[in-house]
Design an enzyme around this catalytic site. Structure first.
Site, PDB file in Angstrom:
ATOM      1  N   GLU A 237      47.075  28.834  16.203  1.00  0.00           N
ATOM      2  CA  GLU A 237      48.157  29.736  16.614  1.00  0.00           C
ATOM      3  C   GLU A 237      48.133  29.964  18.127  1.00  0.00           C
ATOM      4  O   GLU A 237      47.089  29.825  18.778  1.00  0.00           O
ATOM      5  CB  GLU A 237      48.021  31.085  15.891  1.00  0.00           C
TER       6      GLU A 237
ATOM      7  N   GLU B 246      44.436  41.583   8.265  1.00  0.00           N
ATOM      8  CA  GLU B 246      43.503  40.881   7.369  1.00  0.00           C
ATOM      9  C   GLU B 246      42.330  41.775   6.977  1.00  0.00           C
ATOM     10  O   GLU B 246      41.830  41.695   5.846  1.00  0.00           O
ATOM     11  CB  GLU B 246      43.006  39.591   8.025  1.00  0.00           C
TER      12      GLU B 246
END
Length: 337
Positions: A119, A141
């Site tokens: 990313e 997360e």
């Protein structure tokens, strides 16, 4: 996934001795993986060694620690760590940003968090539109890693899809964490710092009335809030310890210690008057605490404390001060004047 409250969803699993909802999660360990072990739920393709990413992860753990009754402690990596974190080659840029893998049933244990290495990450928060905010994704997360499923509230950080307009935990996220662990039982208090220029020493107090008296004195110069701690009565906060205060009759200064052994030794010294517990702090570091460093002034015989890492680094270069390490752990004052 079977439990639902308002718009957030929780797995029905949690950290802590008890699996009963709204009970403490205790202290959960986390590490930056440096190996793959045979019993882990998924493998890492590489490891997070960059300081900027590790700083964001610490901030993400601290966000949950600040709102719920659970604490997070960074430890060396091993197969026994509660939450292990690293990079994975998931699906290239775009698509899945990260994933938390938790047990399918039973208490939370041996959780794996993997972030997509490919990313276009931005660290430090407040990412530009062209990049992905790493601290946002890390907080999301970690939310899964403590038992929170995706929320149907699109304004929540725990919503399924990344939304760069969301900054930090939202009301729905906080409600989810509190539903699992109960709200944080930590109430921070200010520890005020003063300079006594006549003796070259510093004075600390957590008592507002004493602070007001010292402010009125011409002897002391206020230096604001040195750090934040817990009150003397916060004995139910996990890992917290009393910080004892003594008055040095010869120097006219105060001495603090977190050590029971040192307290007992100082109590035997004629020049010190024991004044009880000044406040409570911690003898172990967690995601939201910072070290309070202790120095001995070899010229005056007094002690100096600072929670400012820049100040600590500067004092390390002063010939008149001997560094004595970390006195205890407390909280930085983050209020902006």
């Amino acid at each position: 996934m079977s439990h639902s409250t308002e718009e957030f969803k929780i797995f029905g699993q949690k950290w802590g001795v008890s699996q009963v909802a709204q009970t403490t999660g205790g202290t959960v360990t986390y590490s930056y993986a440096n190996a793959n072990f045979g019993n882990q739920f998924a493998d890492f393709d590489s490891f997070i060694t960059e300081d900027a990413f590790q700083t964001d992860i610490t901030s993400a753990f601290a966000a949950w620690e600040d709102v719920a009754n659970v604490q997070f402690k960074l430890v060396s990596d091993s197969s026994n760590v509660d939450i292990r974190i690293g990079w994975a080659n998931i699906d290239g840029e775009g698509g899945t940003l990260g994933a938390a893998i938790v047990p399918s049933s039973g208490p939370l244990d041996n959780v794996i968090i993997r972030f997509d290495r490919d990313e276009n990450w931005f660290t430090g928060g407040s990412s530009p539109p062209s990049q992905t905010d790493f601290v946002y994704v890390a907080t999301h997360e970690i939310g899964h890693a403590i038992g929170i499923d995706h929320s149907t509230d699109t304004s929540a950080l725990m919503s399924e899809f990344y939304n760069r307009d969301i900054s930090g935990l939202q009301a729905d996220d906080i409600a989810a964490a509190e539903a699992i662990y109960g709200s944080s039982n930590i109430e921070k208090i200010d520890v005020f710092r003063f300079l006594n220029s006549s003796v070259g020493g510093h004075f600390f107090t957590a008592e507002t009335s004493e602070k007001d008296s010292v402010v009125a004195s011409s002897v002391f110069q206020s230096e604001g809030i040195g750090f934040e701690a817990l009150s003397q009565t916060a004995t139910d906060v996990e890992l917290s310890i009393p910080i004892y205060r003594f008055f040095n009759k010869n120097l006219g200064s105060h001495f603090f210690t977190a050590s029971e052994e040192e307290k007992s030794q100082v109590e035997l010294m004629d020049e010190f008057n024991f004044e009880g517990v000044g406040f409570r702090a911690f003898n172990e570091d967690t995601a939201s605490t910072e070290p309070v460093y202790r120095f001995f002034n070899i010229n005056t015989g007094g002690h100096f404390f600072t929670a400012d890492s820049n100040e600590q680094a500067a004092v390390m270069n002063f010939e008149g001060f001997r560094f004595e390490g970390v006195g205890f752990y407390a909280y930085l004052n983050t209020d902006i004047a």
